[in-house]
Design a protein around this motif. Structure first.
Motif, PDB file in Angstrom:
ATOM      1  N   PHE A  18       0.877  -1.173   0.000  1.00  0.00           N
ATOM      2  CA  PHE A  18       0.000   0.000   0.000  1.00  0.00           C
ATOM      3  C   PHE A  18       0.906   1.212   0.000  1.00  0.00           C
ATOM      4  O   PHE A  18       1.634   1.424   0.970  1.00  0.00           O
ATOM      5  N   ASN A  43       1.534  -7.055  15.568  1.00  0.00           N
ATOM      6  CA  ASN A  43       0.521  -6.180  14.973  1.00  0.00           C
ATOM      7  C   ASN A  43       1.088  -5.547  13.706  1.00  0.00           C
ATOM      8  O   ASN A  43       2.204  -5.044  13.688  1.00  0.00           O
ATOM      9  N   GLY A  44       0.300  -5.623  12.669  1.00  0.00           N
ATOM     10  CA  GLY A  44       0.724  -5.011  11.418  1.00  0.00           C
ATOM     11  C   GLY A  44       1.643  -5.884  10.601  1.00  0.00           C
ATOM     12  O   GLY A  44       2.262  -5.427   9.646  1.00  0.00           O
ATOM     13  N   GLY A  46       0.738  -8.305   8.674  1.00  0.00           N
ATOM     14  CA  GLY A  46       0.140  -8.685   7.397  1.00  0.00           C
ATOM     15  C   GLY A  46      -0.855  -9.824   7.471  1.00  0.00           C
ATOM     16  O   GLY A  46      -1.255 -10.371   6.435  1.00  0.00           O
ATOM     17  N   LYS A  47      -1.318 -10.177   8.655  1.00  0.00           N
ATOM     18  CA  LYS A  47      -2.230 -11.310   8.782  1.00  0.00           C
ATOM     19  C   LYS A  47      -3.586 -11.024   8.122  1.00  0.00           C
ATOM     20  O   LYS A  47      -4.079 -11.791   7.298  1.00  0.00           O
ATOM     21  N   THR A  48      -4.158  -9.912   8.510  1.00  0.00           N
ATOM     22  CA  THR A  48      -5.467  -9.581   7.947  1.00  0.00           C
ATOM     23  C   THR A  48      -5.360  -9.345   6.446  1.00  0.00           C
ATOM     24  O   THR A  48      -6.230  -9.749   5.665  1.00  0.00           O
ATOM     25  N   THR A  49      -4.293  -8.707   6.046  1.00  0.00           N
ATOM     26  CA  THR A  49      -4.109  -8.471   4.611  1.00  0.00           C
ATOM     27  C   THR A  49      -4.040  -9.799   3.856  1.00  0.00           C
ATOM     28  O   THR A  49      -4.616  -9.951   2.780  1.00  0.00           O
ATOM     29  N   GLN A  90     -12.077  -9.251  11.564  1.00  0.00           N
ATOM     30  CA  GLN A  90     -11.452  -8.878  12.827  1.00  0.00           C
ATOM     31  C   GLN A  90     -12.434  -8.091  13.694  1.00  0.00           C
ATOM     32  O   GLN A  90     -12.540  -8.306  14.882  1.00  0.00           O
ATOM     33  N   HIS A 196      -4.323 -13.281  18.967  1.00  0.00           N
ATOM     34  CA  HIS A 196      -3.221 -12.940  19.855  1.00  0.00           C
ATOM     35  C   HIS A 196      -3.328 -13.652  21.204  1.00  0.00           C
ATOM     36  O   HIS A 196      -2.478 -13.466  22.060  1.00  0.00           O
TER      37      HIS A 196
ATOM     38  N   HIS B 292     -10.364  -3.272   7.384  1.00  0.00           N
ATOM     39  CA  HIS B 292     -10.014  -3.617   8.757  1.00  0.00           C
ATOM     40  C   HIS B 292     -11.238  -3.606   9.653  1.00  0.00           C
ATOM     41  O   HIS B 292     -11.154  -3.357  10.827  1.00  0.00           O
TER      42      HIS B 292
ATOM     43  N   ARG E 130       4.954   5.456  11.744  1.00  0.00           N
ATOM     44  CA  ARG E 130       3.825   5.738  10.862  1.00  0.00           C
ATOM     45  C   ARG E 130       3.047   6.966  11.288  1.00  0.00           C
ATOM     46  O   ARG E 130       1.828   6.985  11.227  1.00  0.00           O
ATOM     47  N   GLN E 133       0.432   8.047   8.675  1.00  0.00           N
ATOM     48  CA  GLN E 133      -0.457   7.109   7.988  1.00  0.00           C
ATOM     49  C   GLN E 133      -1.883   7.318   8.483  1.00  0.00           C
ATOM     50  O   GLN E 133      -2.132   7.521   9.675  1.00  0.00           O
ATOM     51  N   THR E 137      -6.332   2.877   7.504  1.00  0.00           N
ATOM     52  CA  THR E 137      -5.583   1.899   6.717  1.00  0.00           C
ATOM     53  C   THR E 137      -4.664   1.059   7.581  1.00  0.00           C
ATOM     54  O   THR E 137      -3.941   0.217   7.073  1.00  0.00           O
ATOM     55  N   SER E 139      -3.520  -1.672  10.647  1.00  0.00           N
ATOM     56  CA  SER E 139      -4.025  -2.973  11.085  1.00  0.00           C
ATOM     57  C   SER E 139      -4.823  -2.797  12.372  1.00  0.00           C
ATOM     58  O   SER E 139      -4.732  -1.765  13.037  1.00  0.00           O
ATOM     59  N   GLY E 141      -4.514  -4.046  15.324  1.00  0.00           N
ATOM     60  CA  GLY E 141      -3.717  -3.797  16.505  1.00  0.00           C
ATOM     61  C   GLY E 141      -3.126  -2.396  16.507  1.00  0.00           C
ATOM     62  O   GLY E 141      -3.089  -1.715  17.534  1.00  0.00           O
ATOM     63  N   GLU E 142      -2.693  -1.977  15.338  1.00  0.00           N
ATOM     64  CA  GLU E 142      -2.136  -0.620  15.244  1.00  0.00           C
ATOM     65  C   GLU E 142      -3.182   0.421  15.610  1.00  0.00           C
ATOM     66  O   GLU E 142      -2.906   1.405  16.287  1.00  0.00           O
TER      67      GLU E 142
HETATM   68  N1  LIG Z   1      -5.354   0.096   2.794  1.00  0.00           N
HETATM   69  C1  LIG Z   1      -4.133   0.214   3.356  1.00  0.00           C
HETATM   70  N2  LIG Z   1      -3.364   1.290   3.104  1.00  0.00           N
HETATM   71  C2  LIG Z   1      -2.142   1.419   3.658  1.00  0.00           C
HETATM   72  N3  LIG Z   1      -1.601   0.527   4.477  1.00  0.00           N
HETATM   73  C3  LIG Z   1      -2.305  -0.572   4.772  1.00  0.00           C
HETATM   74  C4  LIG Z   1      -3.602  -0.798   4.224  1.00  0.00           C
HETATM   75  N4  LIG Z   1      -4.073  -1.973   4.693  1.00  0.00           N
HETATM   76  C5  LIG Z   1      -3.091  -2.470   5.501  1.00  0.00           C
HETATM   77  N5  LIG Z   1      -2.018  -1.638   5.550  1.00  0.00           N
HETATM   78  C6  LIG Z   1      -0.789  -1.830   6.313  1.00  0.00           C
HETATM   79  O1  LIG Z   1      -0.337  -3.130   6.097  1.00  0.00           O
HETATM   80  C7  LIG Z   1       0.198  -3.664   7.287  1.00  0.00           C
HETATM   81  C8  LIG Z   1      -0.410  -5.033   7.565  1.00  0.00           C
HETATM   82  O2  LIG Z   1      -1.729  -4.873   8.054  1.00  0.00           O
HETATM   83  P1  LIG Z   1      -2.639  -6.089   8.516  1.00  0.00           P
HETATM   84  O3  LIG Z   1      -3.954  -5.557   8.814  1.00  0.00           O
HETATM   85  O4  LIG Z   1      -2.550  -7.173   7.528  1.00  0.00           O
HETATM   86  O5  LIG Z   1      -1.907  -6.506   9.841  1.00  0.00           O
HETATM   87  P2  LIG Z   1      -2.270  -7.654  10.852  1.00  0.00           P
HETATM   88  O6  LIG Z   1      -1.172  -8.616  10.824  1.00  0.00           O
HETATM   89  O7  LIG Z   1      -3.620  -8.172  10.611  1.00  0.00           O
HETATM   90  O8  LIG Z   1      -2.192  -6.875  12.222  1.00  0.00           O
HETATM   91  P3  LIG Z   1      -3.106  -6.970  13.547  1.00  0.00           P
HETATM   92  O9  LIG Z   1      -2.619  -8.085  14.343  1.00  0.00           O
HETATM   93  O10 LIG Z   1      -2.815  -5.687  14.232  1.00  0.00           O
HETATM   94  O11 LIG Z   1      -4.507  -7.107  13.111  1.00  0.00           O
HETATM   95  C9  LIG Z   1      -0.067  -2.677   8.382  1.00  0.00           C
HETATM   96  O12 LIG Z   1       1.112  -2.022   8.699  1.00  0.00           O
HETATM   97  C10 LIG Z   1      -1.044  -1.711   7.782  1.00  0.00           C
HETATM   98  O13 LIG Z   1      -0.774  -0.426   8.229  1.00  0.00           O
END
Ligand SMILES: Nc1ncnc2c1ncn2[C@@H]1O[C@H](COP(=O)(O)OP(=O)(O)OP(=O)(O)O)[C@@H](O)[C@H]1O
Ligand SMILES: Nc1ncnc2c1ncn2[C@@H]1O[C@H](COP(=O)(O)OP(=O)(O)OP(=O)(O)O)[C@@H](O)[C@H]1O
Ligand SMILES: [Mg+2]
Ligand SMILES: [Mg+2]
Lengths: 238, 293, 373, 315, 242
Positions: A18, A43-44, A46-49, A90, A196, B292, E130, E133, E137, E139, E141-142
């Protein structure tokens, strides 16, 4: 570099960024059929992605996703779902202004007997008392439960759960875990669960995938993973 | 054959029209940005500003530009009150309710104007003389109202980007309850926003009245133009509205010259569908994905 | 509805009136209403028509077609003797079918789209289609005015008027139309149009649109240094034009079919009664009022000739007779469209006074050529 | 209270429909031509309200552009009647096909956006179409207008009646089906819906096409009943306002709401215009405001809330 | 003995006509860290919403620092020194991290902001990277980190925390609670925390209330619950019906 098809789902060289952020970075991983696999990571990481890429809500920049050997990259989400791949979110996304029963009826059920399926899953998550209430009036945790029940209506072979335990009371966490176990043993389903709640995940899962910075750091049995120094330091904070 | 004078004349005319469009669109963009309310009453509020000027001019003999001294606070008060009494009740509800509520307000405003001021379009003999700038003829009234447009827009930008009130306005729009939990009095902020939106509409009405004339339902056309402007600019983006107003004003003038007014309007209205296809969120808008949760 | 049963053939006559008392045209509505009331009062004062009393039934059509259509059914239902619709071609057209079926004559005013009359024997258009003989005659006499620009608002009546000018009046008078266009009803900024006309080398300008269009148009001309020798604008008769345009109004010409000073049948009574009903400043007995009054005078004539209020007989009379009205001698062609009342031309000589400059026999002043600004 | 079978029961529903249809079918004998006209315009508004409710009430895609389809349907029918000399019932078939295709294409484009964007885009597209008809001066005759042979009162009465009833039945059948639930889910959360195996486009596009066709047919009949078409008449914003108001009053996203709204509002409007003509738009505005503030969900939902009507999608 | 900082006394409240809180009594003394646990749907979040003034109590009263606050607007409560992290919708989604912090410090004067922001960004290095940011957008947890930081930056006297741990990785959960411990020690701040992660909560709080079906069914020193069996009976019975 192509990997041979191994599991029920194979993620191959998957990447997605992104802007400047590489959320998923050349991720290759697979999940064995009829397993309960956990996915953890900071956190962050990339799991949800990854879930969004697998279920078609996001398109990858490169790489592919195979489900039971079929390349499903670029498919529309509903096709992927009908292929037998269900997920939760989530943050629960229930249909607020529909009753619980209607929430479940909406699902494209392969099952002939919709009524029976509705009864079954509603009572499983202990929400049958709320059957005719609007989903929007449920508490946060109850919405998570409804989300799971709704996914189960789809009768998917592979279930992706994004933090199903977050905000759910401990008693129910155990119930959900037991259900997942039953789904696997009795119905041959595969579960990939992100959470988590490390203790719960460890006791539930056969294997844990650890994601860091968008790629797979390691994949092993929970006990091994929890002893890994990198995991201890950067994830568990021990 | 390209005639430079014509091009320049059209450009000048288009920019001055754009100045007026800025005024008539920006308030709507602001209100949308803060409350996600599309304010159909905006068309009526524009005319309200014009009618205040008209009334002051014909009954009291106040100079139309000076009348802004009354228009601005009066329209702010109208907007502030309208928010408390009406719009506050539908904030956060489904879009449709705010659309319909403000539509009701529009009907009330229009019928009131009709009863009080009659259905005729009223114009004003004011600053009608022309000025010659580099052999381009301009009329003083258009220069005046276009000028007001650009000045007011500048002031608005400064206000929104510099002041903490500006930020509070944005915060309130995104998460009203959380804004409260941060110490922001959200209803008051919304009322101020609606007040500012209305005063912008009012100034727009005065400018429009000076340039072209007003009528009870004259605001409807401007409402449509405002929609075109804010959708093109990206809904809720004030900057987008400013840029789009310039594009639309200039486009309309040129298109009318080369293709006639219906074709100009046709392209503006249907063109928006195409814009949305290519850039679903306009030039400066932001997509609303919820990946999200 | 408040309407009670029939009127036909009894001892009193009933005329159904459909008038826009609300909605977009409500302003004109009150002018029409006053004119109708004036006629009713005059008839009453003279003891009815041939001793028969007349009742007017006014219904508000809200400027809406479905409402107008319902009103027509209502009139047909109640067997009124005659129907007048004041304003707007769509509203008139909406009333026609029901009244045609019931064989009740419908006369319209303020409804200039003559195309809608086809196929209706009982539908009459009282206001004459715009002829622009005045403009044609004046322009043909000035060599420096023969290149003409024509602009109309995109409404049926205006387009038809413009078409007649471009296709008949201009060639007949040796004029060259260098620019001809329509603009949207909502147009307020005329700069583009004026630049086009100027660019086309227009020496005179003929406009067919509403009076607020005329104001913005003329202002735009002035600002853009576009100074045709002659400007003719259909609706530029109202006093407000003089106020709004100030000195720019000088020399502006406007076709009209009625002036208060006309020496026509019943004009004095009309004006007197009209003023006694509505003495206020904002409503004056303009051509709208005169035509509304005239439309009823037509009924008066047809009824007198026919000796009865039978629909088909009235219709025959209207097709074949001439009627003296406040606007002049009226008669209808085979489509029921006015071909009797002539158009005159007036010109603003300064911000207050207007002179009739055409036709010669009625003229009260000379044409100012070229217009001064 | 008397013990009645539940109103949402299928048999009750069709019972009511049949009785109502039989009673109303006597209109041409029992009513004066004027009365018939009032009733058939009521049918027309009910049909338009149902068409709007079908899309906007159920899928949440609120449109301000029904007049696009009113106008389009009217002109499509007129062109066939005037230039191809088709009988009007036949022309309606052609119109259905034409409007369906048009709505399909437009839907694919516009349904990519939602919420306020969609509402505004539909409004602008409808305005654009009006401008388009004004430009087309050869066949459609632009602002000069087109004449068509008007329907007789009886023809118009039955045509509007059939349309209105068809709309009601269609709404009932859809609302009580799974198809209808999915339309509701589109309103709630399309993305979540797609992850449970349902293709949202299929549902919203169907709803859009149904909306377009029903509105187009009502528009066709409107023009046919008047016997002419002017752009300002058939591309009418004020009709759009009225029809939306009907739905809001009766109950958005309900089966009986639009009918109830029409039954209350159209006669009220008739009375208002005859008594307080100058203020009827004002009254309209005030009613709209009061409704949204006091009873935003409409009568049916309000009655459900108070327990006078069962909470069921069939009501 | 002084009054408790927060005193919820016999409160009945709910949504529409339905009571959710049936009779809630609880209090938090200055400088205490108190937990609130209970099954899903028990009414925990509703307690917070009522204290914060989003809902008005139908019966009973709520006192903050001795003053009745039952009908005080949320924005005014913030000015009295209450901070709140809602369970959901706890960030400004279209603003970036820094803007979110700035909104959190809306009632704080400008000079203090920079310093506190740096301090909190140190706690969550992930956010530090970040700063610009857009939050929506980020995650899950963030986003939670942003929510926590937003509430802490105003330096409130009492913090109402609705599930701070949900969605945070274990390392951060521990950090958040450690931080709560330090702040409380340094500045004598007071916390009321809702959690489903019971072990962590009990480790880190002085006292804990158990809410069930809109009523407080148990309370006591957290240590005691940690050892005893009692909690299971009170709490682990699955979700409750409204
Ligand atoms: N639409 C977007 N635009 C910019 N950055 C994004 C976007 N979607 C996700 N990200 C970034 O990609 C990274 C991975 O996010 P993701 O949601 O996959 O994390 P995660 O592993 O599920 O974290 P968590 O445990 O906190 O849920 C994060 O740093 C997030 O900021
Ligand atoms: N906005 C609302 N309207 C109506 N009922 C509501 C609303 N919010 C919550 N409820 C109901 O109130 C009850 C308590 O909800 P609350 O959110 O306080 O529970 P909670 O204890 O925080 O649960 P969780 O642990 O799942 O977050 C639930 O039964 C829920 O259905
Ligand atoms: Mg995540
Ligand atoms: Mg909660």
């Amino acid at each position: 570099m192509h990997t041979r098809h191994m599991g029920i789902i194979d993620v191959v060289d998957l990447s997605r960024s992104f802007g400047g952020q590489q959320a998923v970075d050349d991720l290759t991983m697979s999940v064995d059929s009829e397993s309960i696999t956990g996915m953890i990571g900071p956190n962050g990481s990339g799991k949800t992605t990854t879930f969004n890429l697998i279920t078609g809500l996001l398109q990858p920049d490169s790489g592919r996703v195979e489900f039971r050997g079929t390349d499903i990259t670029g498919w529309k989400p509903y096709r992927i779902a009908n292929e037998g791949l269900g997920r939760t979110f989530q943050q629960a996304r229930v249909f607020d202004e529909m009753t619980l029963e209607e929430n479940l009826r909406t699902v494209e059920t392969p099952d002939d007997d919709v009524d029976e399926a509705v009864d079954r899953w509603l009572s499983f998550v202990e929400l049958d008392d709320h059957r005719h209430h609007y989903a929007g009036n449920l508490s946060g945790g109850q919405q998570v439960l409804l989300g799971i029940a709704r996914t189960l209506m789809l009768d998917p072979d592979l279930i992706l759960l994004d933090e199903p335990f977050a905000g759910v009371n401990p008693g129910l966490v155990d119930d959900i875990a037991a259900l997942l176990e039953r789904l696997r043993t009795e119905e041959g389903k595969t579960v990939l669960v992100v959470d988590h709640e490390i203790d719960e995940i460890s006791s539930l899962c056969d294997e844990l995938v650890v994601l860091v910075d968008g790629h797979q750091l390691l994949k092993d049995e929970p006990s091994v993973v929890r002893e890994d120094d990198r995991v201890r330091e950067s994830y568990l904070g021990l | 054959m390209v005639d430079v004078t014509i091009i320049l004349s059209l450009l000048a005319s288009g920019l001055l029209l754009a100045g007026v469009y800025m005024l008539t669109s920006m308030g709507m963009a602001l209100v949308f940005g803060v409350m996600e309310v599309v304010n159909f009453a905006h068309g009526g509020l524009i005319m309200a500003g014009g009618y205040i000027t008209y009334w002051l001019f014909t009954e009291v003999g106040v100079d139309p530009i000076l009348s802004l001294v009354v228009v601005i606070p009066a329209m702010f008060a109208v907007g502030y009150a309208a928010q408390w009494v009406f719009v506050e009740h539908v904030v956060g509800e489904e879009d449709l309710y705010s659309l319909l509520l403000t539509f009701g307000l529009l009907l009330v405003l229009e019928s009131t104007f009709r009863v009080v001021f009659s259905t005729e379009t009223v114009t004003i003999p004011y600053l009608s003389q022309g000025v010659d700038v580099a052999s381009i003829g301009l009329s003083l009234k258009e220069v005046a109202s276009g000028g007001i447009g650009f000045v007011v827009t500048g002031v608005l930008f400064a206000f929104l980007s510099r002041s903490s009130l500006g930020q509070a306005i944005r915060a309130t729009s995104q998460a009203p309850d959380l804004a409260e939990a941060s110490g922001i009095n959200a209803p008051r902020i919304r009322a101020i926003t609606f007040g500012v939106g209305s005063l912008l509409a009012g100034i727009g009405g005065t400018a429009y009245f000076i340039s072209y004339g007003i009528s009870p339902i004259g605001g409807r056309h401007l409402l449509l133009i405002a929609f075109v402007v804010i959708v093109l600019g990206g809904m809720g983006s004030i900057k987008g509205a400013g840029v789009a107003a310039v594009l639309i004003g200039v486009f309309q003038t040129f298109a009318e010259y080369y293709a006639g007014s219906h074709r100009a309007l046709l392209v503006m209205y249907l063109g928006i569908a195409v814009v949305l296809l290519v850039r679903p969120h306009g030039l400066f808008g932001e997509p609303e994905d919820r990946l999200h949760g | 509805t408040a309407l009670s049963g029939g009127g036909g053939g009894g001892d009193s006559l009933t005329i159904g009136i459909s008038v826009p008392l609300s909605g977009d045209f409500s302003n004109l509505g009150s002018i029409y209403e006053t004119a109708f009331d004036a006629w009713e009062q005059n008839v009453e004062d003279s003891g009815g028509l041939d001793g028969t009393s007349v009742e007017l039934r006014k219904e508000d059509n809200q400027s809406s077609e479905s409402q107008a259509s319902e009103i027509a059914s209502q009139f047909a239902n109640d067997e009124v003797d005659y129907v007048v619709n004041a304003y707007s071609s769509p509203l008139s057209r909406a009333m026609a079918p029901a009244l045609e079926d019931a064989q009740i004559p419908l006369i319209t005013t303020g409804s200039l789209n003559y195309e809608i009359h086809q196929g209706f024997d009982y539908m009459f258009m009282f206001e004459p289609p715009l002829a622009r003989k005045g403009a044609g005659s004046i322009l043909s006499q000035h060599d420096d005015g023969k290149k003409v620009a024509a602009l109309a608002v995109d409404l049926g009546w205006a387009r038809l008027s413009q078409k007649r000018f471009v296709e008949q009046v201009a060639p007949d008078n040796g004029l060259e139309v260098v620019y001809s266009a329509t603009h949207a009803r909502e147009t307020t900024d005329f700069d583009s149009f004026m630049l086009r006309a100027k660019q086309a080398g227009a020496q005179s300008f003929v406009a067919t649109n509403y009076s607020h269009h005329v104001v913005n148009m003329v202002r735009s001309m002035a600002a853009r240094n576009f100074t045709p020798k002659y400007v003719d604008a259909q609706t530029a008769t109202a006093a407000s034009i003089g106020n709004d345009l100030g000195s720019l109004v000088e020399g502006l010409a406007a076709p009209t079919m009625y002036m208060q000073q006309f020496d026509t049948a019943g004009n004095e009574e009309f004006l007197e009664t009209f003023k006694s009903i509505r003495s206020s400043e904002e409503i004056s007995a303009d051509y709208h009022a005169a035509l509304a009054y005239g439309a009823l005078q037509t009924f008066e004539g047809a009824y007198a000739n026919a000796g009865s209020a039978e629909g088909s007989e009235l219709q025959q009379q209207m097709m074949n007779s001439e009627f003296e009205t406040v606007a002049g001698t009226a008669s209808f062609n085979e489509n029921g469209v006015q071909d009797g009342i002539p158009w005159s031309l007036l010109q603003w000589q300064d911000t207050k006074s207007k002179q009739l400059v055409f036709p010669e026999e009625r003229a009260t002043g000379d044409v100012t050529w070229p217009k001064p600004w | 209270m008397v013990d009645l079978p539940p109103i949402d029961d299928r048999r009750t529903f069709y019972g009511i429909i049949v009785v109502a249809a039989l009673v109303l079918a006597t209109g041409p004998v029992s009513l004066t031509p004027y009365g018939m006209k009032v009733v058939y315009f009521l049918f027309m508004y009910a049909a338009l309200a149902y068409a709007w409710n079908f899309l906007s009430g159920y899928t949440g895609y609120g449109t301000f552009g029904p007049f696009a389809f009113i106008g389009l349907g009217a002109y499509a029918t007129a062109v066939q009647v005037v230039y191809l000399n088709l009988a009007w019932p036949l022309a309606l078939v052609g119109t259905t096909a034409f409007v369906a295709v048009f709505a399909l294409v437009l839907g694919v484009i516009l349904l990519r956006i939602s919420g306020i964007y969609f509402a505004i885009a539909t409004l602008l597209v409808a305005e654009g179409l009006r401008q388009g008809v004004l430009i087309e001066t050869t066949y459609l005759k632009g602002s000069i207008g087109l004449n068509v042979a008007p329907l007789t009162n009886t023809e118009a009465y039955f045509a509007f009646m059939v349309l209105a009833f068809a709309c009601l039945v269609l709404t009932y059948e859809t609302a009580t089906s799974r198809f209808g639930l999915r339309m509701l889910a589109v309103r709630e959360d399309e993305q979540a819906l797609s992850t449970i195996g349902v293709n949202p486009l299929r549902y919203k596009l169907s709803a859009f096409v149904v909306h377009g066709v029903l509105t187009g047919l009502a528009g066709s009949l409107y023009a046919l009943s008047l016997g002419f078409l002017f752009p300002s008449t058939v591309f009418s914003i004020s009709m759009t306002i009225t029809l939306i108001l009907l739905v809001v009053l009766g109950g958005i996203g309900t089966v009986w709401g639009p009918a109830l709204g029409a039954l209350i509002l159209i006669p009220t409007q008739e009375i208002l215009t005859q008594n307080v003509s100058d203020y009827h738009m004002l009254a309209f505005g005030v009613v709209l405001i009061v409704l949204i503030l006091l009873m935003p969900e409409g009568l049916v939902n309000e009655l459900q809330e108070r327990g006078y009507l069962p909470r069921s999608r069939g009501v | 003995m002084t009054d408790p900082l927060l005193d919820v006394d016999g409160v009945v409240a709910g949504y529409n006509e339905v009571p959710v809180l049936k009779d809630v009594d609880l209090h938090v003394d200055r400088g205490e860290v108190v937990g609130l646990i209970g099954p899903n749907g028990a009414g925990k979040s509703t307690v917070f919403k009522t204290v914060m003034g989003y809902l008005s109590p139908w019966e009973g009263e709520i006192r903050y620092d001795g003053e009745r606050v039952g009908d005080v607007q949320p924005s005014d409560l913030v000015k009295l020194g209450i901070g709140y992290v809602p369970q959901t919708q706890n960030t400004f989604p279209k603003m970036d991290v820094m803007e979110n912090l700035r909104m959190g410090a809306y009632t704080v004067d400008g000079s203090a902001f920079e310093e506190r922001a740096e301090d909190l960004l140190e706690l969550f290095p992930r956010l530090d990277e970040r700063r610009h940011q857009q939050v929506r957008t980020m995650s899950g947890g963030e986003q939670k980190m942003v929510a926590v930081a937003r509430a802490l930056i105003a330096d409130p006297d009492l913090v109402l925390f609705d599930e701070p741990s949900a969605g945070l990785m274990p390392k951060y959960v521990q950090q958040v609670f450690d931080r709560i411990g330090t702040i409380r020690e340094e500045r004598n701040l007071t916390f009321l925390i809702i959690e489903q992660n019971v072990p962590v909560l009990l480790e880190n709080t002085d006292r804990t209330y158990v809410l069930r079906n809109g009523e407080v069914v148990g309370d006591g020193a957290s240590e005691r619950f940690l050892e005893g069996e009692e909690l299971g009976d009170l709490y682990l019975g699955g979700s409750t019906s409204a």
